[in-house]
Design a protein around this motif. Structure first.
Motif, mmCIF file in Angstrom:
data_model
loop_
_atom_site.group_PDB
_atom_site.id
_atom_site.type_symbol
_atom_site.label_atom_id
_atom_site.label_comp_id
_atom_site.label_asym_id
_atom_site.label_seq_id
_atom_site.Cartn_x
_atom_site.Cartn_y
_atom_site.Cartn_z
ATOM 1 N N LYS A 1 0.833 -1.212 0.000
ATOM 2 C CA LYS A 1 0.000 0.000 0.000
ATOM 3 C C LYS A 1 0.865 1.259 0.000
ATOM 4 C CE LYS A 1 -4.224 -1.805 2.002
ATOM 5 N NZ LYS A 1 -5.179 -1.727 3.106
ATOM 6 N N THR A 2 1.953 1.211 0.734
ATOM 7 C CA THR A 2 2.868 2.357 0.775
ATOM 8 C C THR A 2 3.476 2.600 -0.603
ATOM 9 O OG1 THR A 2 3.390 1.884 3.086
ATOM 10 C CG2 THR A 2 4.938 3.282 1.876
ATOM 11 N N VAL A 3 3.930 1.527 -1.250
ATOM 12 C CA VAL A 3 4.513 1.644 -2.589
ATOM 13 C C VAL A 3 3.479 2.202 -3.562
ATOM 14 C CG1 VAL A 3 5.378 0.308 -4.550
ATOM 15 C CG2 VAL A 3 6.291 -0.104 -2.277
ATOM 16 N N MET A 4 2.262 1.691 -3.487
ATOM 17 C CA MET A 4 1.203 2.158 -4.388
ATOM 18 C C MET A 4 0.897 3.635 -4.163
ATOM 19 S SD MET A 4 -1.246 -1.230 -4.435
ATOM 20 C CE MET A 4 -2.545 -0.473 -5.386
ATOM 21 N N ALA A 5 0.907 4.071 -2.914
ATOM 22 C CA ALA A 5 0.656 5.481 -2.613
ATOM 23 C C ALA A 5 1.784 6.360 -3.158
ATOM 24 C CB ALA A 5 0.503 5.683 -1.106
ATOM 25 N N GLU A 6 3.038 5.899 -3.009
ATOM 26 C CA GLU A 6 4.175 6.658 -3.528
ATOM 27 C C GLU A 6 4.115 6.767 -5.047
ATOM 28 O OE1 GLU A 6 7.618 4.628 -2.011
ATOM 29 O OE2 GLU A 6 7.313 5.375 0.017
ATOM 30 N N ILE A 7 3.755 5.673 -5.700
ATOM 31 C CA ILE A 7 3.658 5.679 -7.165
ATOM 32 C C ILE A 7 2.532 6.609 -7.602
ATOM 33 C CG2 ILE A 7 3.092 4.267 -9.187
ATOM 34 C CD1 ILE A 7 4.552 1.933 -7.766
ATOM 35 N N ALA A 8 1.398 6.538 -6.913
ATOM 36 C CA ALA A 8 0.266 7.409 -7.255
ATOM 37 C C ALA A 8 0.672 8.880 -7.155
ATOM 38 C CB ALA A 8 -0.924 7.115 -6.352
ATOM 39 N N GLU A 9 1.469 9.205 -6.143
ATOM 40 C CA GLU A 9 1.941 10.577 -5.972
ATOM 41 C C GLU A 9 2.876 10.979 -7.123
ATOM 42 O OE1 GLU A 9 4.674 13.091 -2.875
ATOM 43 O OE2 GLU A 9 3.451 11.460 -2.067
ATOM 44 N N GLN A 10 3.752 10.028 -7.540
ATOM 45 C CA GLN A 10 4.696 10.320 -8.618
ATOM 46 C C GLN A 10 3.991 10.597 -9.936
ATOM 47 O OE1 GLN A 10 7.307 6.917 -8.734
ATOM 48 N NE2 GLN A 10 8.856 7.933 -7.498
ATOM 49 N N VAL A 11 2.915 9.877 -10.227
ATOM 50 C CA VAL A 11 2.262 10.022 -11.526
ATOM 51 C C VAL A 11 1.148 11.052 -11.509
ATOM 52 C CG1 VAL A 11 2.822 7.653 -12.195
ATOM 53 C CG2 VAL A 11 0.591 8.130 -11.188
ATOM 54 N N SER A 12 0.844 11.629 -10.351
ATOM 55 C CA SER A 12 -0.276 12.564 -10.251
ATOM 56 C C SER A 12 -0.098 13.805 -11.122
ATOM 57 C CB SER A 12 -0.503 12.977 -8.797
ATOM 58 O OG SER A 12 0.614 13.707 -8.310
ATOM 59 N N GLN B 1 -2.613 6.076 -15.698
ATOM 60 C CA GLN B 1 -2.803 4.645 -15.460
ATOM 61 C C GLN B 1 -1.651 3.830 -16.027
ATOM 62 O OE1 GLN B 1 -5.136 3.178 -13.531
ATOM 63 N NE2 GLN B 1 -3.964 1.320 -13.827
ATOM 64 N N ALA B 2 -1.221 4.170 -17.239
ATOM 65 C CA ALA B 2 -0.117 3.423 -17.855
ATOM 66 C C ALA B 2 1.164 3.598 -17.036
ATOM 67 C CB ALA B 2 0.102 3.883 -19.288
ATOM 68 N N ALA B 3 1.456 4.818 -16.615
ATOM 69 C CA ALA B 3 2.655 5.068 -15.822
ATOM 70 C C ALA B 3 2.559 4.360 -14.468
ATOM 71 C CB ALA B 3 2.862 6.571 -15.625
ATOM 72 N N PHE B 4 1.383 4.411 -13.855
ATOM 73 C CA PHE B 4 1.184 3.742 -12.567
ATOM 74 C C PHE B 4 1.449 2.247 -12.697
ATOM 75 C CE2 PHE B 4 -1.246 1.507 -9.364
ATOM 76 C CZ PHE B 4 -0.961 2.205 -8.218
ATOM 77 N N THR B 5 0.876 1.627 -13.719
ATOM 78 C CA THR B 5 1.045 0.192 -13.938
ATOM 79 C C THR B 5 2.506 -0.166 -14.172
ATOM 80 O OG1 THR B 5 -1.175 0.069 -14.864
ATOM 81 C CG2 THR B 5 0.296 -1.760 -15.360
ATOM 82 N N THR B 6 3.181 0.616 -14.997
ATOM 83 C CA THR B 6 4.588 0.355 -15.293
ATOM 84 C C THR B 6 5.437 0.448 -14.030
ATOM 85 O OG1 THR B 6 4.306 1.203 -17.529
ATOM 86 C CG2 THR B 6 6.560 1.078 -16.689
ATOM 87 N N LEU B 7 5.238 1.502 -13.250
ATOM 88 C CA LEU B 7 6.023 1.679 -12.023
ATOM 89 C C LEU B 7 5.712 0.592 -10.994
ATOM 90 C CD1 LEU B 7 5.932 5.538 -11.597
ATOM 91 C CD2 LEU B 7 7.908 4.129 -12.076
ATOM 92 N N LEU B 8 4.449 0.207 -10.895
ATOM 93 C CA LEU B 8 4.088 -0.839 -9.951
ATOM 94 C C LEU B 8 4.732 -2.166 -10.355
ATOM 95 C CD1 LEU B 8 2.532 -1.669 -7.446
ATOM 96 C CD2 LEU B 8 0.534 -2.069 -8.888
#
Length: 170
Positions: free
Chosen positions: A11-22, A30-37
């Motif tokens: 959950k922490t990783v997902m929150a950090e990624i969401a912040e990065q792609v915001s 969505q594409a960037a989020f998926t790639t980073l995850l």
């Protein structure tokens, strides 16, 4: 049943990624989020740390920057201002080349080929690639591949500079 530490870290990783792609346009988030995850999951499942030593023996550990949210270098390059210095042109090409590389490095030749591919004639790209290391501090030398080919990685300062370039002028 309580939450495990693995679920919490995910959950922490997902929150950090969401912040990065915001900051990206909605259709690219969505594409960037998926790639980073996927990168984060691959990195954690293989146990590989995002850490390396530069040629000076200094240890660098950093999360990988978000990949360019476009499929082609031309599209990525078009997201930057039209008037870029030679140093900035090479930095943009370097960041795209690095993101496409399996070992997260780039060479002066790979940056030169990308620029040439979109019609930008640039001489002495090797000189500019080395200038990104010193005095700019926008890249670090990771190692050597062959007699004269150096492998570079865009530094955190380089990624900050790319972000600054994209910010609207005040």
């Amino acid at each position: 049943m309580g939450k495990t530490s693995k679920e919490d870290s995910l959950k922490t990783v997902m929150a950090e990624i969401a912040e990065q792609v915001s900051g990206l346009p909605e259709h690219l988030q969505q594409a960037a989020f998926t790639t980073l995850l996927n990168r984060a999951l691959d990195s954690s499942s293989t146990g590989t740390a995002q850490s390396h030593k530069d040629t000076g023996g200094r240890q660098h550990t950093a999360a990988p920057p978000p990949p360019p949210a476009t499929d082609t270098f031309g599209e990525y390059y078009a997201t930057f201002p039209a008037e870029l210095s030679e140093d900035h042109k090479v930095l943009v090409a370097a960041s795209f080349s690095e993101a496409q590389s399996s070992d997260r490095t780039y060479t002066a030749e790979s940056a030169h080929e990308l620029l040439k591919g979109i019609g930008i004639k640039s001489t002495n790209v090797g000189v500019y690639a080395k200038r990104l290391v010193k005095p700019k501090g926008w890249a670090i030398i990771i190692g050597k591949s062959g007699k004269k080919t150096y492998k570079f990685r865009v530094s955190n300062e380089g990624h900050k500079e790319l972000k600054r370039l994209k910010e609207p002028k005040k």
